[in-house]
Design a protein around this motif. Structure first.
Motif, PDB file in Angstrom:
ATOM      1  N   PRO A 583      61.475  48.812 -66.966  1.00  0.00           N
ATOM      2  CA  PRO A 583      62.298  47.607 -66.824  1.00  0.00           C
ATOM      3  C   PRO A 583      63.274  47.738 -65.659  1.00  0.00           C
ATOM      4  N   VAL A 584      63.717  46.596 -65.154  1.00  0.00           N
ATOM      5  CA  VAL A 584      64.822  46.593 -64.198  1.00  0.00           C
ATOM      6  C   VAL A 584      66.091  46.905 -64.983  1.00  0.00           C
ATOM      7  N   ARG A 585      66.874  47.861 -64.468  1.00  0.00           N
ATOM      8  CA  ARG A 585      68.026  48.336 -65.239  1.00  0.00           C
ATOM      9  C   ARG A 585      69.338  48.113 -64.490  1.00  0.00           C
ATOM     10  N   ILE A 586      70.414  48.094 -65.265  1.00  0.00           N
ATOM     11  CA  ILE A 586      71.761  47.902 -64.729  1.00  0.00           C
ATOM     12  C   ILE A 586      72.479  49.244 -64.736  1.00  0.00           C
ATOM     13  N   GLY A 587      73.116  49.573 -63.608  1.00  0.00           N
ATOM     14  CA  GLY A 587      73.796  50.854 -63.475  1.00  0.00           C
ATOM     15  C   GLY A 587      75.192  50.859 -64.078  1.00  0.00           C
ATOM     16  N   LYS A 588      75.831  52.004 -64.008  1.00  0.00           N
ATOM     17  CA  LYS A 588      77.160  52.175 -64.623  1.00  0.00           C
ATOM     18  C   LYS A 588      78.222  51.313 -63.956  1.00  0.00           C
ATOM     19  N   ASN A 589      78.000  50.886 -62.707  1.00  0.00           N
ATOM     20  CA  ASN A 589      78.979  50.017 -62.043  1.00  0.00           C
ATOM     21  C   ASN A 589      78.669  48.541 -62.220  1.00  0.00           C
ATOM     22  N   GLY A 590      77.683  48.235 -63.070  1.00  0.00           N
ATOM     23  CA  GLY A 590      77.367  46.839 -63.376  1.00  0.00           C
ATOM     24  C   GLY A 590      76.422  46.167 -62.418  1.00  0.00           C
ATOM     25  N   THR A 591      75.891  46.914 -61.426  1.00  0.00           N
ATOM     26  CA  THR A 591      74.936  46.347 -60.470  1.00  0.00           C
ATOM     27  C   THR A 591      73.513  46.740 -60.852  1.00  0.00           C
ATOM     28  N   ILE A 592      72.551  46.050 -60.255  1.00  0.00           N
ATOM     29  CA  ILE A 592      71.152  46.410 -60.451  1.00  0.00           C
ATOM     30  C   ILE A 592      70.912  47.796 -59.870  1.00  0.00           C
ATOM     31  N   MET A 593      70.307  48.682 -60.637  1.00  0.00           N
ATOM     32  CA  MET A 593      69.995  50.022 -60.133  1.00  0.00           C
ATOM     33  C   MET A 593      68.937  49.928 -59.037  1.00  0.00           C
ATOM     34  N   GLU A 594      69.199  50.597 -57.916  1.00  0.00           N
ATOM     35  CA  GLU A 594      68.272  50.529 -56.788  1.00  0.00           C
ATOM     36  C   GLU A 594      67.145  51.543 -56.911  1.00  0.00           C
ATOM     37  N   TRP A 595      67.404  52.642 -57.631  1.00  0.00           N
ATOM     38  CA  TRP A 595      66.417  53.705 -57.751  1.00  0.00           C
ATOM     39  C   TRP A 595      66.116  53.963 -59.234  1.00  0.00           C
ATOM     40  N   ILE A 596      65.174  54.831 -59.488  1.00  0.00           N
ATOM     41  CA  ILE A 596      64.762  55.155 -60.854  1.00  0.00           C
ATOM     42  C   ILE A 596      65.888  55.854 -61.627  1.00  0.00           C
ATOM     43  N   GLU A 597      66.783  56.527 -60.890  1.00  0.00           N
ATOM     44  CA  GLU A 597      67.973  57.133 -61.470  1.00  0.00           C
ATOM     45  C   GLU A 597      69.199  56.412 -60.900  1.00  0.00           C
ATOM     46  N   ASP A 598      70.303  56.515 -61.582  1.00  0.00           N
ATOM     47  CA  ASP A 598      71.519  55.818 -61.164  1.00  0.00           C
ATOM     48  C   ASP A 598      72.267  56.639 -60.114  1.00  0.00           C
ATOM     49  N   TYR A 599      71.614  56.792 -58.962  1.00  0.00           N
ATOM     50  CA  TYR A 599      72.172  57.599 -57.888  1.00  0.00           C
ATOM     51  C   TYR A 599      73.372  56.905 -57.238  1.00  0.00           C
ATOM     52  N   GLU A 600      74.191  57.710 -56.568  1.00  0.00           N
ATOM     53  CA  GLU A 600      75.249  57.162 -55.716  1.00  0.00           C
ATOM     54  C   GLU A 600      74.638  56.794 -54.369  1.00  0.00           C
ATOM     55  N   GLU A 601      74.962  55.601 -53.891  1.00  0.00           N
ATOM     56  CA  GLU A 601      74.435  55.149 -52.601  1.00  0.00           C
ATOM     57  C   GLU A 601      75.106  55.892 -51.450  1.00  0.00           C
ATOM     58  N   ALA A 602      74.314  56.284 -50.487  1.00  0.00           N
ATOM     59  CA  ALA A 602      74.880  56.902 -49.288  1.00  0.00           C
ATOM     60  C   ALA A 602      75.507  55.853 -48.379  1.00  0.00           C
ATOM     61  N   GLU A 603      74.981  54.635 -48.429  1.00  0.00           N
ATOM     62  CA  GLU A 603      75.478  53.558 -47.579  1.00  0.00           C
ATOM     63  C   GLU A 603      75.580  52.284 -48.427  1.00  0.00           C
ATOM     64  N   PRO A 604      76.649  52.123 -49.188  1.00  0.00           N
ATOM     65  CA  PRO A 604      76.748  50.992 -50.121  1.00  0.00           C
ATOM     66  C   PRO A 604      76.793  49.628 -49.441  1.00  0.00           C
ATOM     67  N   GLY A 605      77.064  49.594 -48.123  1.00  0.00           N
ATOM     68  CA  GLY A 605      77.042  48.335 -47.381  1.00  0.00           C
ATOM     69  C   GLY A 605      75.771  48.145 -46.583  1.00  0.00           C
ATOM     70  N   HIS A 606      74.678  48.738 -47.042  1.00  0.00           N
ATOM     71  CA  HIS A 606      73.431  48.717 -46.278  1.00  0.00           C
ATOM     72  C   HIS A 606      72.917  47.292 -46.076  1.00  0.00           C
ATOM     73  N   ARG A 607      72.259  47.071 -44.928  1.00  0.00           N
ATOM     74  CA  ARG A 607      71.736  45.748 -44.578  1.00  0.00           C
ATOM     75  C   ARG A 607      70.614  45.296 -45.527  1.00  0.00           C
ATOM     76  N   HIS A 608      69.772  46.238 -45.986  1.00  0.00           N
ATOM     77  CA  HIS A 608      68.724  45.897 -46.949  1.00  0.00           C
ATOM     78  C   HIS A 608      69.333  45.795 -48.345  1.00  0.00           C
ATOM     79  N   ILE A 609      68.887  44.820 -49.095  1.00  0.00           N
ATOM     80  CA  ILE A 609      69.307  44.675 -50.497  1.00  0.00           C
ATOM     81  C   ILE A 609      68.011  44.596 -51.311  1.00  0.00           C
ATOM     82  N   SER A 610      67.225  45.650 -51.178  1.00  0.00           N
ATOM     83  CA  SER A 610      65.836  45.645 -51.627  1.00  0.00           C
ATOM     84  C   SER A 610      65.692  45.467 -53.128  1.00  0.00           C
ATOM     85  N   HIS A 611      66.647  45.984 -53.894  1.00  0.00           N
ATOM     86  CA  HIS A 611      66.541  45.934 -55.352  1.00  0.00           C
ATOM     87  C   HIS A 611      66.779  44.540 -55.917  1.00  0.00           C
TER      88      HIS A 611
END
Length: 790
Positions: A583-611
């Protein structure tokens, strides 16, 4: 008899009165000027004005001393057809997957870099054809009453000015019916004196003949082992014929000299030896012969005939859609000044109308017959030998965005070059699926070229996207939803869709939770931090975008297979596989999780919003999934809070996101940002530098604010901003094969008109109102503010 004549007279008078009233009413409906116009010539290439016919492109500077028209031909690329799949990929795939599952990402990256990356790992560039120069020898002559404009309604670029008491007028257009670039110059109360030259920076020579210039060249293929002085090459040619009225025309060396002419007609075309059926160049094809054949068909036509044919052809496409949100019927402010005003914080409704229609114009100019290739990163316009990002086909968002507007904005013909290209791509794509992943079907990675390269390119951190094939396949399913063309679905779309689904069935692999996931994978083009480190990493498995694409594709193929009577066993396998996706999951910060694990983003302002693929262009995150819907909005806010949306195409995607979130004010805010921060003086989108996807995505976003039709419902004015207090849009297309006109006043629906292209149930939503009825093909239906039938 007298009574009969009297009655007849009265009836005739009434009919005449009705005709006059009708004519007055028609004349009172404003047809807004749709012109980009300027009071000075272009200085930079991105000041010049574009024209195209899908195959040929021209950028017009409008200079008065040394005019420059930069030229393009869609298939003029460096490179050649080559299998660039890494031959070691399949034998190391299982090991790489296991390392990813075990969290040993660094080692997985080392092996991937060695055994997955393509050989060669790069493609080469789309190239400029060259330039047409007209030297008028008037470098220091005073110019008065200068105006340069592009009329979107006619597709003609018009330049006028006065010098030495002579009124000069130039018109340029690129004709699709005649397959040529036409330039016509007139001198009122004077004469034309100019020298014509065709030039290219490298790899070409030009010679002059009787009334013609001919440029010929070839590009060496650095990647082919056979390349060399006698090896295969991309050959190209351009040919120009000139016809003067009055005066004389002389030829010599590499130029034509026109003296004392009252008018001059220039007809130019170009060709290469590229063949789509081969996804390669054909050494047996002579581009010069192709140019001669095209010019022979046009050489006896007058300028008036060429222009009339072009305008009629252009308007049959362009005039299908009207969009009006302001009361201006004339345009007294130059386009660059309008844009400057927006940069300074002012709204300009006319500029918004113009920008919407400009996107349609650009897609018409870069993706239609006589063209055979899709619109690339720059459409068809490029002035480089080595373009930014090679002006390639980027398939992790950019090529997809190019076509978001095609169906909804009533330009279905622009899909044809995309369809034709991908009908051929499944051949090399099947080699990639088999040799790299041991799968049936076909796929590709994050970019390609006209030669159909489908291996992993540019680096593991950029190119590990085997879901590009499934994403591209969805365009052809969506086109079917708009057209209900079962023949298209069966003959063209289904082979692409089915092959992509077959790849998906084989490629998905179980994870530790029993879900079917993609591996290897990445989330274009963002990175996460490995837990406990500050080491950014892209390589992963089961990225959220992958899973959303897989779900969208498998469910689309279930519907397509059922419509075509495909095997029930195949349909069952599609449904079973789709049910095992995570399933598509929601991370601990309330956003859609971008990866299979709730990783910290290296670039939270990234141009792609793929998830957020599942929000747009996908259909999985909707108001009917309220938790995900809310998390999607938080995801965008999170990106923006860290500087996201800083590229033109990214900002355009955000407009579409907010339209799907039914937030018209936010969608409009980002439309203003797109115009104010990411738009060049000729209204080209800038990444920076120039990329055309933002233009197309921006136009699609405006359409999405006015009409949505995903998931079986026509949603009218779903994201109407307060700034568009009143307006009309006509000719938009909706899924289900409908054409839609909408009129609104005081921010509320006034009248809705729907024309049905097929029989079937039609469901419409506006605010809290919903109506469903059985529509009949060919019947027009009208509705009022509460969706009551009129």
């Amino acid at each position: 008899m007298r009574l009969y004549l009297s009655v007849l007279k009265v009836i005739s008078g009434c009919l005449l009165l009705l005709f006059i009233v009708a004519a007055c009413v028609k004349d009172s409906v404003p047809q807004h000027a749709l012109k980009l116009w300027y009071k000075q010539p272009a200085v930079e290439w991105t000041d010049a004005l574009p024209a195209g016919n899908g195959r040929l492109g021209a950028m017009v500077y409008g200079k008065t001393d040394l005019e420059q028209v930069q030229l393009n031909e869609e298939s003029l690329w460096a490179g050649s057809k080559i299998n660039n799949n890494n031959p070691e990929a399949l034998s190391h795939l299982a090991e790489i997957r296991q390392l990813l599952f075990e969290g040993k990402i660094t080692r997985a990256l080392e092996l991937s870099d060695k055994y997955l990356l393509g050989t060669p790992p790069r493609i080469r560039s789309y190239q400029t054809l060259g330039d047409l120069f007209l030297d008028f020898g008037e470098k220091n002559t005073e110019t008065r009453n200068y105006r340069r404009e592009l009329d979107l309604r006619t597709g003609i670029i018009h330049t006028t000015y006065e010098q030495n008491g002579v009124r000069f007028s130039r018109n340029l257009f690129v004709s699709a019916p005649d397959n040529v670039i036409v330039l016509h110059i007139e001198a009122r109360d004077g004469r034309i004196n100019t020298v014509l030259r065709l030039k290219r920076e490298a790899d070409a020579t030009t010679r002059a003949g009787d009334h013609f210039l001919r440029m010929e060249g070839q590009i060496m293929d650095k990647d082919s082992p056979e390349s060399g002085s006698g090896g295969p090459h991309m050959k190209f040619a351009a040919q120009l014929m000139a016809r003067n009225t009055g005066g004389e025309l002389l030829s010599g060396g590499d130029s034509l000299v026109i003296k004392d002419a009252s008018s001059l007609l220039i007809i130019l075309t170009a060709a290469t030896n590229y063949k789509l059926d081969m996804l390669d160049f054909d050494p047996a094809v002579d581009p010069s012969d192709l140019c001669r054949q095209i010019l022979q068909r046009a050489e006896n036509k007058t300028y008036s005939q060429l222009r009339k044919t072009h305008v009629a052809d252009h308007q049959q496409f362009f005039d299908r859609v009207e969009f009006s949100i302001c009361g201006e019927t004339s345009d007294s402010i130059p386009t660059d000044q309008r844009l400057k005003n927006v940069v300074e914080g002012k709204n300009d409704l006319h500029l918004e109308e113009l920008y919407f229609q400009y996107g349609r114009y650009l897609l018409m100019g870069s993706s239609r017959a006589p063209g055979i290739l899709p619109a690339n990163l720059q459409g068809v316009w490029n002035n480089h030998l080595e373009a930014p990002w090679n002006s390639d086909y980027h398939t992790n968002i950019n090529l997809q965005m190019n076509y978001w507007l095609a169906d909804v904005c009533n330009l279905p013909e622009t899909i044809e070059p995309l369809t034709g290209f991908f009908e051929k791509m499944i051949v090399p794509g099947s080699v990639t699926a088999s040799q790299m992943y041991g799968c049936k079907g076909w796929t590709m990675h994050h970019n390609t070229d006209p030669f159909g390269r489908s291996g992993l390119m540019d680096g593991i951190q950029w190119g590990t996207f085997p879901m590009a094939g499934p994403w591209m396949s969805l365009h052809f399913w969506d086109h079917f939803l708009y057209t209900s063309d079962t023949a298209f679905l069966r003959e063209k779309a289904w082979p692409i869709l089915k092959g992509s689904a077959q790849f998906m069935l084989d490629f998905l692999t179980p994870d530790k939770h029993g879900h079917l996931i993609t591996s290897p994978s990445y989330s274009p083009e963002n990175a996460y931090y490995l837990p406990g480190t500050q080491m950014p990493m892209q390589l992963t498995y089961g990225a959220t975008m992958d899973i959303q694409i897989a779900s969208e594709l498998l469910n689309a193929c279930v519907k397509a297979a059922a419509a075509l009577g495909e095997s029930p066993a195949f349909i069952d396998s599609l449904e079973s596989t789709a049910s095992k996706l995570p399933p598509v999951r929601i991370g601990k910060n309330g956003t859609i999780m971008e990866w299979i694990e709730d990783y910290e983003e290296a670039e939270p302002g990234h141009r792609h919003i793929s998830h957020l693929f599942g929000l747009h262009p996908g259909t999985q995150i909707t108001p009917e999934t309220p938790e995900l819907f809310g998390a999607a909005e938080k995801t965008i806010e999170h990106r923006l809070a860290h500087g996201g949306g800083h590229t033109g195409w990214s900002r355009a995607w955000i407009i579409n996101f907010y339209a799907r979130l039914l937030n018209g004010e936010k969608a409009y805010e980002h439309l203003q940002a797109l115009l104010g921060k990411s738009t060049l003086t000729n209204l080209f989108d800038t990444h920076p530098p120039f990329q055309i996807d933002g233009n197309f995505g921006g136009t699609a976003g405006i359409a999405e604010m006015l009409l949505q039709s995903q998931n079986g419902t026509l949603h009218v004015l779903p994201a109407l901003p307060a700034a568009w207090k009143k307006g009309t849009v006509s000719g938009l297309r909706a899924r289900g094969n409908y054409e839609v006109d909408i009129q609104w006043k005081e921010g509320e629906l006034y009248r809705l008109t729907i024309r049905a292209g097929q029989n079937g149930s039609c469901k419409i939503k506006y605010l809290q109102y919903t109506i469903e009825f059985d529509a009949e093909k060919g019947i027009q239906y009208a509705f009022g503010p509460g969706l009551e039938k009129l």
